[in-house]
Design a protein around this motif. Sequence first.
Motif, PDB file in Angstrom:
ATOM      1  N   GLU A  24      -7.966  -1.247   8.950  1.00  0.00           N
ATOM      2  CA  GLU A  24      -7.113  -1.477  10.131  1.00  0.00           C
ATOM      3  C   GLU A  24      -5.670  -1.072   9.892  1.00  0.00           C
ATOM      4  OE1 GLU A  24      -8.540  -5.415   9.547  1.00  0.00           O
ATOM      5  OE2 GLU A  24      -9.189  -5.599  11.615  1.00  0.00           O
ATOM      6  N   LYS A  25      -5.434  -0.322   8.823  1.00  0.00           N
ATOM      7  CA  LYS A  25      -4.030   0.034   8.541  1.00  0.00           C
ATOM      8  C   LYS A  25      -3.955   1.345   7.769  1.00  0.00           C
ATOM      9  CE  LYS A  25      -4.052  -3.093   4.551  1.00  0.00           C
ATOM     10  NZ  LYS A  25      -3.635  -4.413   4.065  1.00  0.00           N
ATOM     11  N   ASP A  26      -2.747   1.883   7.717  1.00  0.00           N
ATOM     12  CA  ASP A  26      -2.483   3.087   6.925  1.00  0.00           C
ATOM     13  C   ASP A  26      -1.833   2.693   5.610  1.00  0.00           C
ATOM     14  OD1 ASP A  26      -3.288   5.276   8.649  1.00  0.00           O
ATOM     15  OD2 ASP A  26      -1.710   4.571  10.002  1.00  0.00           O
ATOM     16  N   GLY A  27      -1.930   3.598   4.656  1.00  0.00           N
ATOM     17  CA  GLY A  27      -1.286   3.339   3.370  1.00  0.00           C
ATOM     18  C   GLY A  27      -1.898   4.197   2.279  1.00  0.00           C
ATOM     19  N   THR A  28      -1.644   3.788   1.038  1.00  0.00           N
ATOM     20  CA  THR A  28      -2.241   4.496  -0.112  1.00  0.00           C
ATOM     21  C   THR A  28      -2.712   3.482  -1.149  1.00  0.00           C
ATOM     22  OG1 THR A  28      -0.053   4.695  -1.163  1.00  0.00           O
ATOM     23  CG2 THR A  28      -0.826   6.597   0.088  1.00  0.00           C
ATOM     24  N   PHE A  29      -3.762   3.863  -1.877  1.00  0.00           N
ATOM     25  CA  PHE A  29      -4.196   3.158  -3.083  1.00  0.00           C
ATOM     26  C   PHE A  29      -4.057   4.145  -4.239  1.00  0.00           C
ATOM     27  CE2 PHE A  29      -7.752   0.770  -0.524  1.00  0.00           C
ATOM     28  CZ  PHE A  29      -6.827  -0.153  -0.051  1.00  0.00           C
ATOM     29  N   THR A  30      -3.863   3.627  -5.438  1.00  0.00           N
ATOM     30  CA  THR A  30      -3.856   4.487  -6.627  1.00  0.00           C
ATOM     31  C   THR A  30      -5.007   4.064  -7.528  1.00  0.00           C
ATOM     32  OG1 THR A  30      -1.471   4.669  -6.449  1.00  0.00           O
ATOM     33  CG2 THR A  30      -2.451   5.323  -8.546  1.00  0.00           C
ATOM     34  N   SER A  31      -5.902   4.986  -7.814  1.00  0.00           N
ATOM     35  CA  SER A  31      -7.114   4.637  -8.553  1.00  0.00           C
ATOM     36  C   SER A  31      -6.835   4.546 -10.047  1.00  0.00           C
ATOM     37  CB  SER A  31      -8.188   5.697  -8.296  1.00  0.00           C
ATOM     38  OG  SER A  31      -7.872   6.858  -9.032  1.00  0.00           O
ATOM     39  N   THR A  32      -7.874   4.191 -10.784  1.00  0.00           N
ATOM     40  CA  THR A  32      -7.727   4.029 -12.236  1.00  0.00           C
ATOM     41  C   THR A  32      -7.237   5.302 -12.922  1.00  0.00           C
ATOM     42  OG1 THR A  32      -8.829   3.252 -14.236  1.00  0.00           O
ATOM     43  CG2 THR A  32     -10.167   4.575 -12.745  1.00  0.00           C
ATOM     44  N   GLU A  33      -7.550   6.463 -12.344  1.00  0.00           N
ATOM     45  CA  GLU A  33      -7.124   7.719 -12.991  1.00  0.00           C
ATOM     46  C   GLU A  33      -5.778   8.204 -12.415  1.00  0.00           C
ATOM     47  OE1 GLU A  33      -9.688  11.063 -12.280  1.00  0.00           O
ATOM     48  OE2 GLU A  33      -9.964  10.588 -10.177  1.00  0.00           O
TER      49      GLU A  33
ATOM     50  N   ARG B  17      -4.926   8.349   0.270  1.00  0.00           N
ATOM     51  CA  ARG B  17      -4.656   7.733   1.572  1.00  0.00           C
ATOM     52  C   ARG B  17      -5.762   6.769   1.991  1.00  0.00           C
ATOM     53  NH1 ARG B  17      -1.967   9.478   5.867  1.00  0.00           N
ATOM     54  NH2 ARG B  17      -2.661   7.427   6.542  1.00  0.00           N
ATOM     55  N   ILE B  18      -5.348   5.672   2.619  1.00  0.00           N
ATOM     56  CA  ILE B  18      -6.282   4.939   3.477  1.00  0.00           C
ATOM     57  C   ILE B  18      -5.772   5.144   4.898  1.00  0.00           C
ATOM     58  CG2 ILE B  18      -6.892   3.252   1.698  1.00  0.00           C
ATOM     59  CD1 ILE B  18      -5.324   1.175   3.457  1.00  0.00           C
ATOM     60  N   ARG B  19      -6.682   5.174   5.843  1.00  0.00           N
ATOM     61  CA  ARG B  19      -6.290   5.487   7.222  1.00  0.00           C
ATOM     62  C   ARG B  19      -6.841   4.450   8.193  1.00  0.00           C
ATOM     63  NH1 ARG B  19      -7.363  10.202   4.617  1.00  0.00           N
ATOM     64  NH2 ARG B  19      -5.657  11.715   4.562  1.00  0.00           N
TER      65      ARG B  19
END
Length: 685
Positions: A446-455, A460-462
């Motif tokens: 339900e939102k925009d943003g970013t995640f940073t993975s283990t690597e 982006r999340i949308r």
Amino acid sequence: MTRKKVLTTCIYCGCGCQFYLDVEKNKIKGVFPSQNHPVSQSALCVKGWNAGEFVNHPDRLTDPLIKENGMFRKASWDEALNLVVKKLIETRDKYGNDSVAFFGSAKCTNEENYLIMKLARAVFKTNNIDHCARLCHASTVAGLALSFGSGAMTNSISCFDEAELYLITGSNTTEQHPLIGSRMIKNLREKKADCVVIDPRKIKLTKFAKYHLKQNCGTDVAWMNGLMHVIIKEGLENKDFIRDHTENYEELKKTIEKYTPEYVEKITSIPAQQLKEVALLYAAKKSMIIYSMGITQHTTGVDNVRSCANLAMLTGNIGKVGTGVNPLRGQNNVQGSCDVGALPNVYCGYQAVTNEAIREKFEKAWKVKGLPANIGLTVTTVPDAILQDKVKALYVMGENPMVSDPNTSHLEKALLKCPFLVVQDIFLTETAQYANVVFPGTSFAEKDGTFTSTERRVERIRKAVEPIGNAKPDWKILCEIADHCGYKFDYASPKEVMDEMAQMAPIYGGITYDRKEMEKGFGLQWPCPTKDHPGTTFLHKDGNFTRGKGLFFGIEYKPPAETGLDNKDYPLTLTTGRSYFHWHTRTLTGRTSTLEREVPENYIEINPEDAKKYKVRKGSMIKVSSLRGSIEARALVSDIVKPGTVFMPFHFAISAANRLTNDALDPIAKIPEYKVCAVKIGEDK
Ligand code: SF4
């Protein structure tokens, strides 16, 4: 409304898989993996396939809640915001800046974690900001920063295809990072790599392992020193690499002199001959060390991590593809939450709060004066600070310490005593039930943003669907709190927050939402300092460490802090971990029917020898007690664990393993000793 597919990033583990949410009439109808993504590669694990289900769960919070006379009632946003801001400001003004503490969240986006740390620092002038990385990989962040200058996974998931040997310790990779685990199994099946598992418990990868060494819990420094002792004795150390790219080697060499395989066997129970053979194998191959919380969650967590770094540098297995020290970060955005400064000692980009020039840089950018120079409290030190009347108000965004923290009864006392507790979440979690005010946040869909993975991949999340009820995106709630405090958080969208982070944190300097729509949907791996930088697949290339030269540490083995181990009344050692079907404190997976029906309740694994000795029947409910508490759990009799060791997943609020675990802390990282807990089973005498 037409059907649409929205590309986004998985909310669960740190693999960072991408998938499409299939949306019709504002409802998620399904999930489909991204075909070309470098990690997903057309696949997902069972959690990813079912990641949309909890979004519409009837338990979702739809309105702010205010507790009155012990009961929650619905409130308007205005009323709840005014109350929270009034209480936080009153507390700060009456008891001082450090009487207020904030917890960010590895479930939330980079942008939200940046904003909560800015709220803590710029508005409330406290460094009391932390999040649950404290409970999983704080020792990685501290340990690898000391050894290499950068506290993150050195290599990338693609590097698993280039390695000749996986040394896996304290990581149940197929259960916790399924898509990395399946990649490893493919390579092992095709004989592209060998593997060694060093773990008190059998894991799926043990089937493919040349060696499975079952150490006693909490003896990791000893076996790593033993491996290095053999490597040096056999003249297999990489002399050129040590000379050109490291310092303090002599101290390491002197310390490990006494760690003969025979001496190590006495501490660890690992047969001396097997230890020797593994040492020769590791030194001879292009080897990757892969670890997770089995290494970090100890009072010697930082020592364990620095020992991994020692081993890699000793053999030159660092700074190249297919090698490195690879901590697998558990939650979707635990890497990013650290990167953006939801930690008590650093701003975004790991810039120290104790450095005057750095503070001035942030004061100028944020247009504030007097940013605090003292290091703040951690998730694990806040409970004592509440009990000692030092912290009087706590703001928790997206965390559930009542299930995730060790020695839960102690935390419970603190939450009951805390004069003002705010929880921002999407469900009324076990922690939210103790709150004075609850804000309804929004899920990843339900939102925009970013995640940073283990690597280190920033993705982006949308937004795919509208928020439920009157819930608001977490970044918006934080902006409204700052605004009500009289400090304008002037962001029209998370994109603008990312632009500010890129300006403030050099490792994120070249990352923007627009950059060819974040490099065609695959994200960018930091360090990515400029707009034309391609991102970084592996760190410390050719031995050029972030800190200059890699630093060896001579580290002596220290026994675990758990006092129960010396007590004959607590003869078994409990170690905890994860289940494939669940994630963190089950707030999401416990509301996903496919996952919940597979593992609906907690259990304790016990070896058949111990089951016989303690008269435990398969499937029976048994009492499990430590020095800190007692629970009941269902007995799963299996040789997965070795005799003398028992295992429980930590996800469950009922039969909660963390009622038993030890809250003793690593002196540097302040991470608790979850992995060594002395217990007894059966009824009290
Ligand atoms: Fe999600 Fe991790 Fe499964 Fe990938 S492996 S689908 S990121 S839980």
